[in-house]
Enzyme design. Structure first.
Site, mmCIF file in Angstrom:
data_model
loop_
_atom_site.group_PDB
_atom_site.id
_atom_site.type_symbol
_atom_site.label_atom_id
_atom_site.label_comp_id
_atom_site.label_asym_id
_atom_site.label_seq_id
_atom_site.Cartn_x
_atom_site.Cartn_y
_atom_site.Cartn_z
ATOM 1 N N HIS A 173 0.840 -1.214 0.000
ATOM 2 C CA HIS A 173 0.000 0.000 0.000
ATOM 3 C C HIS A 173 0.874 1.263 0.000
ATOM 4 C CE1 HIS A 173 -3.685 2.323 1.402
ATOM 5 N NE2 HIS A 173 -2.702 3.171 1.639
ATOM 6 N N HIS A 176 1.929 4.336 -2.938
ATOM 7 C CA HIS A 176 1.918 5.796 -2.775
ATOM 8 C C HIS A 176 3.146 6.433 -3.423
ATOM 9 C CE1 HIS A 176 -1.494 6.947 -0.339
ATOM 10 N NE2 HIS A 176 -1.255 6.021 0.566
HETATM 11 ZN ZN LIG Z 1 -2.569 5.253 1.963
#
Ligand SMILES: [Zn+2]
Length: 184
Positions: free
Chosen positions: A138, A142
């Site tokens: 995750h 980004h």
């Molecule tokens: Zn996030």
């Protein structure tokens, strides 16, 4: 210092984070501020683009999930590169401090191998699985300008559209500071 967390819709969340060197200005201070910001917002991970810096840096602390299967991983990842993802895909309901109050199942590979530099710029290569792998995937996203909502179906994304627009306009109520994209 607690930093404002950039809300969905800000272009910095779509930039590819640049690799950095030990000479990056005030790096230790930035990392310390990111820890403080993440804990204040009760997050388990935070990436530099979420505090407005388009660089390849993220932190994780999976203590909230700690049990026999998932030992705690608290780490800083600089210039990370996922070398390989494998293992069966599994779904897990993800959320994001930049996209408050939205949680969706995201399917990702169970295991990964990653090369990165730590805070002292030693190069490390490690394998992860379980919840730590999930948080890394995750946060790594980004740093590549990607968000968890990019992984869900077109239909689900369409259903979320108005909520996402509302977040980008500052409508989400949260108990941490957010930076709302400039509205024209
Ligand atoms: Zn996030």
């Amino acid at each position: 210092m607690i930093l404002p967390i950039v809300a969905f819709g800000d272009p910095v969340l779509r930039k590819i984070g640049e690799n950095i060197g030990p000479d990056y200005p005030k790096l230790a201070e930035l990392i310390a501020n990111m820890w403080e910001t993440m804990y204040h917002a009760h997050g388990v991970g935070l990436a530099a683009p979420q505090v407005g810096k388009a660089i390849n840096l993220f932190i994780i602390d999976t203590e909230a999930f700690e049990n026999e299967d998932y030992p705690n991983e608290k780490k800083v990842f600089i210039n990370a590169e996922i070398l390989e993802e494998n293992g069966e895909r599994w779904e897990y309901e993800e959320g994001c401090l930049s996209i408050p109050h939205i949680r969706e199942n995201v399917s990702r590979h169970a295991k990964l191998r990653i090369r990165y530099q730590n805070e002292t710029f030693e190069t490390i290569e490690e394998a992860y699985d379980g919840i730590a792998a999930r948080v890394i995937q995750h946060e790594y996203d980004h740093c590549k300008g990607k968000l968890f909502v990019d992984h869900i179906s077109q239909l689900k994304r369409r259903l979320l559209k108005n909520k996402l627009i509302a977040i980008s306009k500052g409508a989400a109520r949260v108990d941490y500071k957010m930076r709302i994209p400039a509205t024209r």
